[in-house]
Design a protein around this motif. Structure first.
Motif, PDB file in Angstrom:
ATOM      1  N   THR A   1     -11.136   4.696  -6.424  1.00  0.00           N
ATOM      2  CA  THR A   1     -12.541   4.723  -6.037  1.00  0.00           C
ATOM      3  C   THR A   1     -13.171   3.333  -6.007  1.00  0.00           C
ATOM      4  OG1 THR A   1     -13.022   5.203  -8.324  1.00  0.00           O
ATOM      5  CG2 THR A   1     -13.036   7.057  -6.818  1.00  0.00           C
ATOM      6  N   SER A   2     -12.494   2.310  -6.545  1.00  0.00           N
ATOM      7  CA  SER A   2     -13.149   1.008  -6.560  1.00  0.00           C
ATOM      8  C   SER A   2     -12.766   0.142  -5.357  1.00  0.00           C
ATOM      9  CB  SER A   2     -12.893   0.280  -7.875  1.00  0.00           C
ATOM     10  OG  SER A   2     -11.544   0.297  -8.206  1.00  0.00           O
TER      11      SER A   2
ATOM     12  N   ILE B   1     -18.738 -13.389 -13.843  1.00  0.00           N
ATOM     13  CA  ILE B   1     -18.203 -12.262 -14.609  1.00  0.00           C
ATOM     14  C   ILE B   1     -17.707 -11.213 -13.618  1.00  0.00           C
ATOM     15  CG2 ILE B   1     -18.678 -10.557 -16.392  1.00  0.00           C
ATOM     16  CD1 ILE B   1     -21.035 -12.184 -17.273  1.00  0.00           C
ATOM     17  N   ALA B   2     -16.430 -10.880 -13.708  1.00  0.00           N
ATOM     18  CA  ALA B   2     -15.875  -9.899 -12.783  1.00  0.00           C
ATOM     19  C   ALA B   2     -15.385  -8.694 -13.575  1.00  0.00           C
ATOM     20  CB  ALA B   2     -14.732 -10.498 -11.994  1.00  0.00           C
ATOM     21  N   MET B   3     -15.309  -7.586 -12.901  1.00  0.00           N
ATOM     22  CA  MET B   3     -14.947  -6.362 -13.616  1.00  0.00           C
ATOM     23  C   MET B   3     -13.860  -5.582 -12.887  1.00  0.00           C
ATOM     24  SD  MET B   3     -17.629  -3.819 -15.348  1.00  0.00           S
ATOM     25  CE  MET B   3     -17.179  -2.290 -16.109  1.00  0.00           C
ATOM     26  N   VAL B   4     -12.943  -5.007 -13.651  1.00  0.00           N
ATOM     27  CA  VAL B   4     -11.905  -4.125 -13.118  1.00  0.00           C
ATOM     28  C   VAL B   4     -12.188  -2.734 -13.654  1.00  0.00           C
ATOM     29  CG1 VAL B   4      -9.454  -3.582 -13.163  1.00  0.00           C
ATOM     30  CG2 VAL B   4     -10.190  -5.947 -13.013  1.00  0.00           C
ATOM     31  N   PHE B   5     -12.306  -1.766 -12.763  1.00  0.00           N
ATOM     32  CA  PHE B   5     -12.672  -0.422 -13.190  1.00  0.00           C
ATOM     33  C   PHE B   5     -11.451   0.445 -13.425  1.00  0.00           C
ATOM     34  CE2 PHE B   5     -16.286  -2.165 -11.036  1.00  0.00           C
ATOM     35  CZ  PHE B   5     -17.336  -1.786 -11.850  1.00  0.00           C
ATOM     36  N   GLN B   6     -11.728   1.616 -13.994  1.00  0.00           N
ATOM     37  CA  GLN B   6     -10.639   2.497 -14.393  1.00  0.00           C
ATOM     38  C   GLN B   6      -9.820   3.015 -13.215  1.00  0.00           C
ATOM     39  OE1 GLN B   6     -11.946   5.716 -16.812  1.00  0.00           O
ATOM     40  NE2 GLN B   6      -9.965   6.719 -16.796  1.00  0.00           N
TER      41      GLN B   6
ATOM     42  N   ARG C   1      -2.574  -0.710  -6.034  1.00  0.00           N
ATOM     43  CA  ARG C   1      -4.019  -0.748  -5.833  1.00  0.00           C
ATOM     44  C   ARG C   1      -4.702  -1.452  -6.992  1.00  0.00           C
ATOM     45  NH1 ARG C   1      -4.587   5.166  -4.784  1.00  0.00           N
ATOM     46  NH2 ARG C   1      -3.509   5.341  -2.804  1.00  0.00           N
ATOM     47  N   GLN C   2      -4.249  -1.141  -8.214  1.00  0.00           N
ATOM     48  CA  GLN C   2      -4.885  -1.783  -9.362  1.00  0.00           C
ATOM     49  C   GLN C   2      -4.611  -3.285  -9.329  1.00  0.00           C
ATOM     50  OE1 GLN C   2      -7.410  -1.324 -10.904  1.00  0.00           O
ATOM     51  NE2 GLN C   2      -7.029   0.010 -12.642  1.00  0.00           N
ATOM     52  N   ARG C   3      -3.445  -3.684  -8.830  1.00  0.00           N
ATOM     53  CA  ARG C   3      -3.166  -5.118  -8.683  1.00  0.00           C
ATOM     54  C   ARG C   3      -4.129  -5.757  -7.698  1.00  0.00           C
ATOM     55  NH1 ARG C   3       2.580  -6.373 -10.242  1.00  0.00           N
ATOM     56  NH2 ARG C   3       3.190  -4.455 -11.243  1.00  0.00           N
ATOM     57  N   ILE C   4      -4.424  -5.039  -6.616  1.00  0.00           N
ATOM     58  CA  ILE C   4      -5.364  -5.560  -5.619  1.00  0.00           C
ATOM     59  C   ILE C   4      -6.750  -5.718  -6.257  1.00  0.00           C
ATOM     60  CG2 ILE C   4      -6.459  -5.122  -3.382  1.00  0.00           C
ATOM     61  CD1 ILE C   4      -3.525  -5.402  -3.024  1.00  0.00           C
ATOM     62  N   VAL C   5      -7.157  -4.706  -7.026  1.00  0.00           N
ATOM     63  CA  VAL C   5      -8.466  -4.778  -7.678  1.00  0.00           C
ATOM     64  C   VAL C   5      -8.527  -6.014  -8.570  1.00  0.00           C
ATOM     65  CG1 VAL C   5     -10.010  -3.628  -9.292  1.00  0.00           C
ATOM     66  CG2 VAL C   5      -8.811  -2.295  -7.596  1.00  0.00           C
ATOM     67  N   ILE C   6      -7.438  -6.295  -9.276  1.00  0.00           N
ATOM     68  CA  ILE C   6      -7.407  -7.480 -10.131  1.00  0.00           C
ATOM     69  C   ILE C   6      -7.493  -8.746  -9.285  1.00  0.00           C
ATOM     70  CG2 ILE C   6      -5.982  -8.788 -11.752  1.00  0.00           C
ATOM     71  CD1 ILE C   6      -4.963  -6.026 -12.751  1.00  0.00           C
TER      72      ILE C   6
ATOM     73  N   MET D   1      -1.677  -8.042   3.625  1.00  0.00           N
ATOM     74  CA  MET D   1      -3.076  -8.415   3.853  1.00  0.00           C
ATOM     75  C   MET D   1      -3.777  -7.461   4.817  1.00  0.00           C
ATOM     76  SD  MET D   1      -4.088 -11.224   2.255  1.00  0.00           S
ATOM     77  CE  MET D   1      -5.193 -12.255   3.212  1.00  0.00           C
ATOM     78  N   SER D   2      -3.032  -6.935   5.773  1.00  0.00           N
ATOM     79  CA  SER D   2      -3.686  -6.074   6.756  1.00  0.00           C
ATOM     80  C   SER D   2      -3.537  -4.588   6.416  1.00  0.00           C
ATOM     81  CB  SER D   2      -3.117  -6.361   8.144  1.00  0.00           C
ATOM     82  OG  SER D   2      -1.724  -6.245   8.096  1.00  0.00           O
ATOM     83  N   ASN D   3      -2.967  -4.295   5.265  1.00  0.00           N
ATOM     84  CA  ASN D   3      -2.851  -2.893   4.830  1.00  0.00           C
ATOM     85  C   ASN D   3      -4.199  -2.353   4.353  1.00  0.00           C
ATOM     86  OD1 ASN D   3       0.476  -2.831   3.375  1.00  0.00           O
ATOM     87  ND2 ASN D   3      -0.245  -2.412   5.414  1.00  0.00           N
ATOM     88  N   TYR D   4      -4.324  -1.039   4.405  1.00  0.00           N
ATOM     89  CA  TYR D   4      -5.513  -0.388   3.850  1.00  0.00           C
ATOM     90  C   TYR D   4      -5.157   0.269   2.522  1.00  0.00           C
ATOM     91  CZ  TYR D   4      -8.000  -1.277   8.127  1.00  0.00           C
ATOM     92  OH  TYR D   4      -8.628  -1.908   9.145  1.00  0.00           O
ATOM     93  N   PRO D   5      -6.140   0.459   1.648  1.00  0.00           N
ATOM     94  CA  PRO D   5      -5.836   0.976   0.307  1.00  0.00           C
ATOM     95  C   PRO D   5      -4.972   2.241   0.284  1.00  0.00           C
ATOM     96  CG  PRO D   5      -8.128   0.323   0.395  1.00  0.00           C
ATOM     97  CD  PRO D   5      -7.575   0.113   1.774  1.00  0.00           C
TER      98      PRO D   5
END
Lengths: 320, 374
Positions: free
Chosen positions: B112-113, B103-108, B171-176, B159-163
């Protein structure tokens, strides 16, 4: 709005640049012009970073503007202003902020928060008069008089926003700048606040500069709309003109992205994409062209011609 | 086709210990999630929707106490189907076997995530490396694939970028991508698009939908935006004051809403046709759950409230096989009470617009386009 009326606020070629370092300047707002007439609501929409909040803050003189001219109530409010003009501006133009918790002083009672404007400008009168004024305005925004001696943390989000509105209203303003005033609230509370704002407008003929990113709410409340992107005003006109006949590809992508509360349709909807870098447009080269009535679009002559030819629209936006 | 149940929550009740007493945030929630389906939970802030999913993930804050209930989760372990109560797991077991892996979660808030000190490549690979001990090269290749799946161009250099080098939507795409890295069966999205702009919001929702089509995972959405619900959900649960007050398929809830709170929610959103002077709003404020609730917690705000609403909390009444609502208006003895006229009108209008599109492959982008077509 008719042309005979005089605008209450007129902004011409407003520029607001922020110098980040010696080499780099952020052009948050780059040549924006618009007018607001008494008793109307002007909606400013755009994505985050488009400069919509900056415009609100520049207009109320929280920033020193880089360039441009602003007149409010027939008085020039750009550059250095006299004390009288400043006093007029500070009372007749008010602001409602996005976060009702952060914008209310937690150590003051509601009474003192709302009366602060009166106190500063010496309009409060006797203690009793001051109290009466505050209570009258509290009841106007749908809060009961017992609330006057409480502190902001004892209220819910919707109630706090009402206090924010009361604080703006007590000065009897001509223009209220509502910077994302409802975005932090729940849907059912949003409707309450919007209704309240509309009622107040009917009673006092106050004008609103309504800054938001929720297009369906903006469409509902605004008489006229301005679409902002990257510090440029791309398209402006009455609400009907913008929503029924959007010309600029960015406006189109914004409108096509509004979700509708209708499941069957919503599952069929595709939104248009728009990317400034690949669109081939250059905002600084364009001029505002009048399409019809008050409907204006930013672009070069060539762009406008293309957008006006309906068949070509898909190609211009870059979708197949 | 028999639908496979993945997650089944029964009678879940949660209370929080606070300085001002015990707050019952969730009061007897039942939920069923089927394989490949999308479930939406709608409600105001404080209705208990986030608390419910946090309990599924085992990340409830320390002052939260589970008073009763079970969360049965069916998953494959070593090639065998097992069903277990997630509430029996220790925190350690949850982290090791369930979180991220199943179970994985994507936050708002994508700001911050993400870990600001780690490049995004490593953040995506972290889960695979820990849960499956994937060799580094393999993990790298999969991370690249994931980045492409979530629509990030030029994945190799990203891949080597920082948030902080990326925009909010990116960023939200990365979280997904991180959430999908360990092939979960269930993806929980807690207001995934609230912090994003409308244009990007649409893109992210479409992305999650297309991933769901490709991988067949089940998704739980938490949102207060009914437009989002209409776009993505198969099944809708409306929550109020810690209870589910109406549940049904998306069409049932939007076209035949039965609970006055659902009516209020639907009317509070200005439809693009709304020209009325006033928006129908739900009066009052959500109840304070610190106090014991007698009767229906919605009753004080409900213009359709019956006498009994103030004394007794309504049970769930069944309307159809999938459609339930908790309101006394559905009791046999209750007076007949149709939804407000304005809502009926709006539903009629929606149905008319739908006719053309039901079963056809046509798509549309503008409301006006739609009107012209009619």
């Amino acid at each position: 709005m008719s042309d005979l009326k005089k605008p209450i606020l007129s902004v011409k070629n407003l520029k607001q640049h922020f110098k980040v370092s010696r080499k780099f300047t952020v052009k948050a707002v780059d040549g924006v012009s618009f007018d607001i007439f008494p008793g109307e609501t002007y909606g400013l929409v755009g994505e985050s970073g488009s400069g919509k909040s900056t415009i609100g803050r520049s207009v109320i003189r929280l920033y020193d503007i880089t360039d441009g001219e602003m007149t409010f109530n027939d008085q020039n409010i750009s550059g250095k202003v006299s004390k009288e003009t400043n006093d007029m501006l500070r009372t007749k133009m008010q602001m409602i902020f996005q976060d009702p918790m952060a914008s209310l002083n937690p150590r003051k009672t509601v009474m003192d928060i709302i009366a602060q404007g009166l106190d500063i400008h010496g309009k409060a009168g006797s203690k009793k008069e001051r109290e009466e004024q505050v209570i009258e305005i509290l009841e106007r925004v749908g809060l009961s008089r017992e609330f006057a001696n409480r502190y902001p943390n004892q209220f819910s989000g919707g109630q706090r926003q009402r206090i924010g509105i009361a604080r703006a209203l007590i000065m009897n303003p001509d223009l209220i700048i509502a910077d994302e005033a409802i975005s932090a609230l729940d849907v059912s509370i949003q409707a309450q606040i919007v209704n309240l704002m509309k009622d107040i407008q009917k009673e006092t003929n106050v004008a609103y500069l309504f800054i938001a990113h929720d297009l369906s709410m903006v469409r509902y409340i605004s008489d006229r709309i301005g679409v902002l992107h990257l510090g440029h005003l791309l398209e402006t006109g009455t609400t009907e003109e913008i929503f029924n006949n959007p010309l600029h590809p960015y406006t189109k992508s914004l409108i096509s992205a509004i979700p509708h509360p209708n499941p069957v349709l919503e599952k069929k909807r595709t939104s248009l994409s728009y990317d400034y870098a690949t669109s081939g447009l250059n905002y600084s080269e364009g001029k505002l062209h009048t399409v019809e009535g008050t409907h204006k679009v930013l672009g070069t002559d060539l762009d406008i011609e293309k957008w006006l030819q309906k068949d070509n629209q898909k190609e211009v936006i870059g979708v197949s | 086709m028999v639908k496979e149940k993945v997650l089944s929550i029964r009678d879940l009740s949660i209370a929080f210990k606070t300085s001002s007493g015990l707050v019952s945030a969730v009061r007897g929630v039942n939920l069923d999630l089927y394989k490949g389906e999308t479930l939406a939970i709608v409600g105001e802030s404080g209705s208990g929707k986030s608390v419910t999913v946090k309990t599924i993930m085992g990340i409830l804050s320390n002052n939260g106490k589970i008073k009763s209930g079970t969360i049965e989760y069916t998953y494959e372990e070593k090639g065998q189907k097992t069903t277990k109560n997630l509430l029996d797991f220790s925190k350690r077991d949850m982290r090791k076997n369930i979180n991220g892996k199943h179970i994985a979660m994507v936050f708002q808030d994508p700001m911050t995530s993400l870990d600001p000190t780690m490049n995004i490549g490593n953040q995506i690979m972290e889960g695979m490396r820990i849960h499956y001990k994937t060799p580094k090269k393999e993990a790298y290749a999969k991370a690249l694939e994931l980045l492409e799946l979530v629509g990030i161009t030029d994945a190799e250099s990203r891949m080597s970028n920082y948030p902080h080098q990326l925009s909010g939507g990116m960023r939200q795409r990365i979280v997904i991508a991180i959430a999908l890295a360990s092939d979960p069966d269930v993806l929980i999205c807690d207001e995934p698009t609230t912090a994003l702009d409308v244009t990007i919001q649409a893109k992210i929702l479409e992305l999650i939908q297309s991933i769901q089509e490709k991988t067949g995972i089940s998704v739980i959405y938490i949102t207060h935006d009914l437009g989002v619900v209409a776009k993505v959900a198969d099944h809708v649960n409306v929550m109020y004051a810690g209870r589910i007050v109406e549940t049904g398929t998306v069409n049932e809830v939007f076209y035949e809403p039965r609970h006055p709170y659902t009516w209020g929610l639907l009317l509070a959103m200005p439809d693009l046709e709304t020209k009325a002077d006033k928006l129908e709003s739900i009066p009052g404020n959500p109840p304070n759950l610190e106090h014991e609730v007698t009767g229906d917690p919605f009753a004080p705000r409900n213009p359709y409230a019956l006498n009994i609403d103030h004394r007794l909390e309504p049970p769930m009444f069944q309307i159809s096989e999938t459609h339930y609502a908790a309101t006394w208006l559905l009791a046999d003895e209750a007076p007949v009470c149709p939804p407000p006229a304005e809502l009926q009108e709006r539903i009629e209008r929606m149905k008319k617009e739908d006719e053309r599109y039901v079963g056809s492959e046509e798509t549309y982008t503008f409301r006006e386009e739609l009107k012209a077509a009619l």
